[in-house]
Scaffold this motif. Structure first.
Motif, PDB file in Angstrom:
ATOM      1  N   GLY A  57      90.036  41.993  49.417  1.00  0.00           N
ATOM      2  CA  GLY A  57      90.541  42.779  50.534  1.00  0.00           C
ATOM      3  C   GLY A  57      90.717  44.259  50.285  1.00  0.00           C
ATOM      4  O   GLY A  57      91.009  45.001  51.208  1.00  0.00           O
ATOM      5  N   GLU A  58      90.552  44.726  49.057  1.00  0.00           N
ATOM      6  CA  GLU A  58      90.689  46.168  48.797  1.00  0.00           C
ATOM      7  C   GLU A  58      89.313  46.794  48.618  1.00  0.00           C
ATOM      8  O   GLU A  58      88.469  46.265  47.892  1.00  0.00           O
ATOM      9  N   THR A  59      89.106  47.930  49.262  1.00  0.00           N
ATOM     10  CA  THR A  59      87.869  48.675  49.090  1.00  0.00           C
ATOM     11  C   THR A  59      87.853  49.321  47.718  1.00  0.00           C
ATOM     12  O   THR A  59      88.848  49.906  47.279  1.00  0.00           O
ATOM     13  N   VAL A  60      86.721  49.194  47.048  1.00  0.00           N
ATOM     14  CA  VAL A  60      86.503  49.838  45.758  1.00  0.00           C
ATOM     15  C   VAL A  60      85.280  50.730  45.917  1.00  0.00           C
ATOM     16  O   VAL A  60      84.223  50.278  46.368  1.00  0.00           O
ATOM     17  N   PHE A  61      85.444  52.008  45.598  1.00  0.00           N
ATOM     18  CA  PHE A  61      84.335  52.953  45.685  1.00  0.00           C
ATOM     19  C   PHE A  61      83.634  53.025  44.341  1.00  0.00           C
ATOM     20  O   PHE A  61      84.274  53.001  43.285  1.00  0.00           O
ATOM     21  N   LEU A  62      82.314  53.119  44.385  1.00  0.00           N
ATOM     22  CA  LEU A  62      81.520  53.285  43.177  1.00  0.00           C
ATOM     23  C   LEU A  62      81.054  54.725  43.066  1.00  0.00           C
ATOM     24  O   LEU A  62      80.501  55.277  44.021  1.00  0.00           O
ATOM     25  N   PHE A  63      81.284  55.304  41.903  1.00  0.00           N
ATOM     26  CA  PHE A  63      80.839  56.660  41.608  1.00  0.00           C
ATOM     27  C   PHE A  63      80.035  56.613  40.321  1.00  0.00           C
ATOM     28  O   PHE A  63      80.169  55.684  39.525  1.00  0.00           O
ATOM     29  N   GLY A  64      79.218  57.613  40.118  1.00  0.00           N
ATOM     30  CA  GLY A  64      78.433  57.680  38.896  1.00  0.00           C
ATOM     31  C   GLY A  64      78.593  59.016  38.218  1.00  0.00           C
ATOM     32  O   GLY A  64      79.036  59.999  38.821  1.00  0.00           O
ATOM     33  N   GLN A  65      78.253  59.024  36.938  1.00  0.00           N
ATOM     34  CA  GLN A  65      78.188  60.259  36.176  1.00  0.00           C
ATOM     35  C   GLN A  65      76.928  60.193  35.332  1.00  0.00           C
ATOM     36  O   GLN A  65      76.331  59.127  35.177  1.00  0.00           O
ATOM     37  N   LEU A  66      76.528  61.336  34.780  1.00  0.00           N
ATOM     38  CA  LEU A  66      75.249  61.415  34.081  1.00  0.00           C
ATOM     39  C   LEU A  66      75.363  61.416  32.563  1.00  0.00           C
ATOM     40  O   LEU A  66      74.396  61.102  31.877  1.00  0.00           O
ATOM     41  N   ASN A  67      76.510  61.802  32.030  1.00  0.00           N
ATOM     42  CA  ASN A  67      76.654  61.924  30.582  1.00  0.00           C
ATOM     43  C   ASN A  67      77.943  61.283  30.094  1.00  0.00           C
ATOM     44  O   ASN A  67      78.989  61.911  30.196  1.00  0.00           O
ATOM     45  N   PRO A  68      77.887  60.056  29.600  1.00  0.00           N
ATOM     46  CA  PRO A  68      76.732  59.151  29.597  1.00  0.00           C
ATOM     47  C   PRO A  68      76.543  58.563  30.984  1.00  0.00           C
ATOM     48  O   PRO A  68      77.479  58.557  31.790  1.00  0.00           O
ATOM     49  N   PRO A  69      75.336  58.037  31.273  1.00  0.00           N
ATOM     50  CA  PRO A  69      75.126  57.423  32.578  1.00  0.00           C
ATOM     51  C   PRO A  69      76.070  56.233  32.740  1.00  0.00           C
ATOM     52  O   PRO A  69      75.982  55.267  32.001  1.00  0.00           O
ATOM     53  N   THR A  70      76.994  56.357  33.675  1.00  0.00           N
ATOM     54  CA  THR A  70      78.055  55.370  33.822  1.00  0.00           C
ATOM     55  C   THR A  70      78.382  55.174  35.296  1.00  0.00           C
ATOM     56  O   THR A  70      78.388  56.125  36.067  1.00  0.00           O
ATOM     57  N   VAL A  71      78.705  53.941  35.670  1.00  0.00           N
ATOM     58  CA  VAL A  71      79.210  53.644  37.005  1.00  0.00           C
ATOM     59  C   VAL A  71      80.728  53.535  36.888  1.00  0.00           C
ATOM     60  O   VAL A  71      81.243  52.853  36.007  1.00  0.00           O
ATOM     61  N   VAL A  72      81.420  54.217  37.796  1.00  0.00           N
ATOM     62  CA  VAL A  72      82.883  54.283  37.761  1.00  0.00           C
ATOM     63  C   VAL A  72      83.440  53.648  39.034  1.00  0.00           C
ATOM     64  O   VAL A  72      83.296  54.211  40.113  1.00  0.00           O
TER      65      VAL A  72
END
Length: 138
Positions: A79-94
């Motif tokens: 029931g909770e929205t989780v947003f996905l973000f990325g970064q490039l160094n290191p390539p990571t999904v947050v």
């Protein structure tokens, strides 16, 4: 009468965007602009409990933190929205739960990634465009 959303500037710190954005570069964020997949965004985090509390407290003693990340998508867990973000160094999904996000604002940024940053961005493609749907927590 509706007031227009005023833009604000932030100073980028760190190296999570590789050579795409240099530490100390000033970026303009635009609240109210539509955010789409692969937009660069400013994410303001506050009100922490759970897994993000230690992270934010390590960044700031004021109980809030600002991040610059790449918007990838969102989904729901119990029931909770989780947003996905990325970064490039290191390539990571947050993954960041909506309950700790105060705002997600589009950053005006027009440089195109190349070299190592483009290769890192390609690694994030499978996570981009994740829609809102229910997932069971592990």
């Amino acid at each position: 009468m509706t007031m227009p959303n005023l833009s604000y500037t932030i100073e980028f710190s760190g190296s999570c965007m590789g050579n795409l954005i240099e530490a100390g570069e000033w970026l303009e964020a635009r609240p109210g602009d539509d955010v789409i997949v692969f937009d660069l965004v400013s994410v303001l985090l506050t009100g922490f409990t759970g897994p993000w509390a230690q992270f934010v407290n390590a960044l700031s003693d004021e109980g809030m933190a600002g991040l610059v990340k790449i918007a990838l998508g969102q989904y729901a867990v119990e029931g909770e929205t989780v947003f996905l973000f990325g970064q490039l160094n290191p390539p990571t999904v947050v993954p960041i739960p909506a309950s700790v996000i105060t705002s997600i604002d589009k950053i005006d940024f027009f440089d195109k990634p190349e070299g190592a940053e483009l290769e890192a961005l390609k690694l994030l493609i499978p996570f981009a465009g994740t829609g809102l749907h229910e997932r069971k927590a592990a």
